[in-house]
Write an enzyme that holds these catalytic residues in place. Structure first.
Site, PDB file in Angstrom:
ATOM      1  CB  VAL A 335      -0.925   0.017   1.233  1.00 52.80           C
ATOM      2  CG1 VAL A 335      -1.760   1.296   1.267  1.00 52.80           C
ATOM      3  CG2 VAL A 335      -1.828  -1.220   1.238  1.00 52.80           C
ATOM      4  CD  GLU A 367       6.853 -17.447   0.884  1.00 54.45           C
ATOM      5  OE1 GLU A 367       6.586 -18.655   0.711  1.00 54.45           O
ATOM      6  OE2 GLU A 367       6.467 -16.545   0.101  1.00 54.45           O
ATOM      7  CG  ASN A 372       7.792  -5.525   6.939  1.00 55.12           C
ATOM      8  OD1 ASN A 372       7.260  -4.669   7.645  1.00 55.12           O
ATOM      9  ND2 ASN A 372       7.599  -5.599   5.625  1.00 55.12           N
ATOM     10  CE1 TYR A 379       2.182  -9.773   5.348  1.00 59.92           C
ATOM     11  CE2 TYR A 379      -0.095 -10.072   4.683  1.00 59.92           C
ATOM     12  CZ  TYR A 379       1.185  -9.681   4.382  1.00 59.92           C
ATOM     13  OH  TYR A 379       1.483  -9.205   3.133  1.00 59.92           O
TER      14      TYR A 379
END
Length: 415
Positions: A335, A367, A372, A379
């Site tokens: 995004v 993955e 990050n 997620y």
């Protein structure tokens, strides 16, 4: 041998590209193209590059280097120019030249007003939210610039105070030096007319300039010829603020910014070949080692499920999924920085799940880098759990590798 340097400047509302060619005899040719449209840099930049090269009968592989306006400036614009410069640098194996956007303003004023060649340029650029970016440059004997004040963030109301203080500090400059104020932020500070400076310094106001690609290219060429360039992986924007926008609550409290119109969401549609430049630019703006435009084009040709989220004609995010016989594999989702935390990623991930279920696939795999943290949190919020590790899966800085965490979500119809 002719040196061809491409320059990109997207730190403000104007999307600009320039091509500077220097022949062995020293003759220089400059071509440029500009488009003034806030929020369209990602869509416009690469097509403008190709048009400019084609007009000169050149291809990308004729380039010797690529320069970009490093900032400070608009967060998204800086990432677009830097990301595209990095991508071209990697693909073409050419160096990248970061050029300070405020120095480009100083140079632009010096080129237009050679009668003020000895003046110290104080560049004042509108940073929104009642603030300005400020830097000061002193002309040197070689026709370049020495930094008197590195780029900083300053409340617009404090510019008179900064001018008074800096004039009291010895800088090795001649007495009665002139501080020439240039940039579109000067108009935000009408009180500067009455400021008193020390050491007999004078203040004069120049034009409200912003950086442009041609000047970034001029500075970039000089830096390139002096060996002042970096490898693509070391190119980075210059940020001098840690807050790029007001929150919705702050806007509602009257602290500035433009609240988004209520009820306006994002729409989703299949990704097509014409979307690839914008998608690649968003990817480059958020990833240190991004997918290239070629990767996305190959994915579409291979039949991967590509989707883009858009609003008012602008692409805000995208996803690409491989549908295997036994599961769906989310390959990439991103995004645009200025559209994050607005539900765009959630809309994309839910659509990926819907498409997988429509194909009779009950598991969605992906993955992610363990470094990050923002992506991991995203997620996990959407029900993904770590099920394994792929050793040395991702490239990392300085030739190292980083593991990839394998995450999976079991899909339930209607969830």
């Amino acid at each position: 041998m002719t040196v061809h340097l491409l320059a990109l400047e997207t730190s403000g509302s104007v999307c600009g590209v320039a091509l500077i060619s220097r022949r062995a005899d020293g003759k220089t040719t400059v071509s440029k193209q500009e488009h003034d449209a806030t929020g369209e840099h990602a869509e416009r930049l690469l097509p403008m590059v190709d048009d400019l090269l084609a007009a000169r009968g050149l291809g990308r592989r004729d380039l010797s280097a690529v320069a970009f306006g490093q900032g400070p400036g608009g967060f998204t614009g800086l990432r677009v120019a830097c990301g595209v410069a990095q991508g071209m640098g990697f693909a073409l194996q050419i160096p990248v030249v970061p050029v300070g956007s405020l120095m480009a303003v100083a140079q632009r004023d010096a080129d237009a007003h050679p009668d003020h060649s000895k003046a110290v340029r104080v560049v004042v650029q509108d940073a929104r939210m009642g603030e300005v970016y400020l830097a000061a440059y002193v002309p040197d004997e070689e026709g370049g610039w020495s930094i008197l004040q590195a780029p900083m963030l300053l409340a617009a109301a404090d510019l008179p105070l900064w001018l008074a203080q800096v004039s009291e500090v010895p800088h090795g400059l001649p007495p009665s030096s002139t501080l020439r104020l240039v940039g579109d932020g000067v108009a935000l500070c009408p009180e500067i007319d009455g400021v008193r400076l020390g050491q007999g310094w004078l203040v004069e106001q120049g034009p409200g300039l912003r950086p442009d690609a041609a000047t970034v290219g001029k500075l970039g060429l000089a830096m390139f010829l002096q060996g002042k360039h970096v490898t693509p992986e070391h190119a980075a924007p210059l940020y001098v603020r840690d807050k790029v926008a007001f929150t919705t609550r702050e806007r509602q409290q009257g602290q500035g910014g433009n609240p988004k119109a209520p009820g306006l969401g994002v729409a989703l549609r299949p990704m097509g070949p014409g979307d690839v430049p914008a998608v690649a630019a968003i990817e480059a703006s958020v990833q240190a080692f991004p997918w290239t435009a070629g990767n996305f084009s190959d994915g579409l040709k291979a039949g991967y499920g590509g989707w883009v989220a858009h609003q008012h004609g602008r692409i805000l995010g995208f996803s690409m999924t491989l549908y295997a016989p036994d599961m769906a594999h989310l390959l990439v989702l991103a995004v645009a920085p200025d559209a994050q935390r607005e539900g765009v990623g959630t809309a994309l991930i839910r659509h990926c799940e819907k498409e997988a279920l429509a194909r009779g696939l009950s598991d969605l795999l992906l993955e992610v880098r363990p470094s990050n943290l923002q992506a991991l949190a995203f997620y996990r919020r959407h029900g993904f759990e770590r099920i394994g590790i792929r050793k040395d899966y991702y490239p990392a800085p300085e030739g190292t590798r980083e593991d990839g965490w394998v995450m999976c979500k079991t899909l339930v119809s209607g969830s």
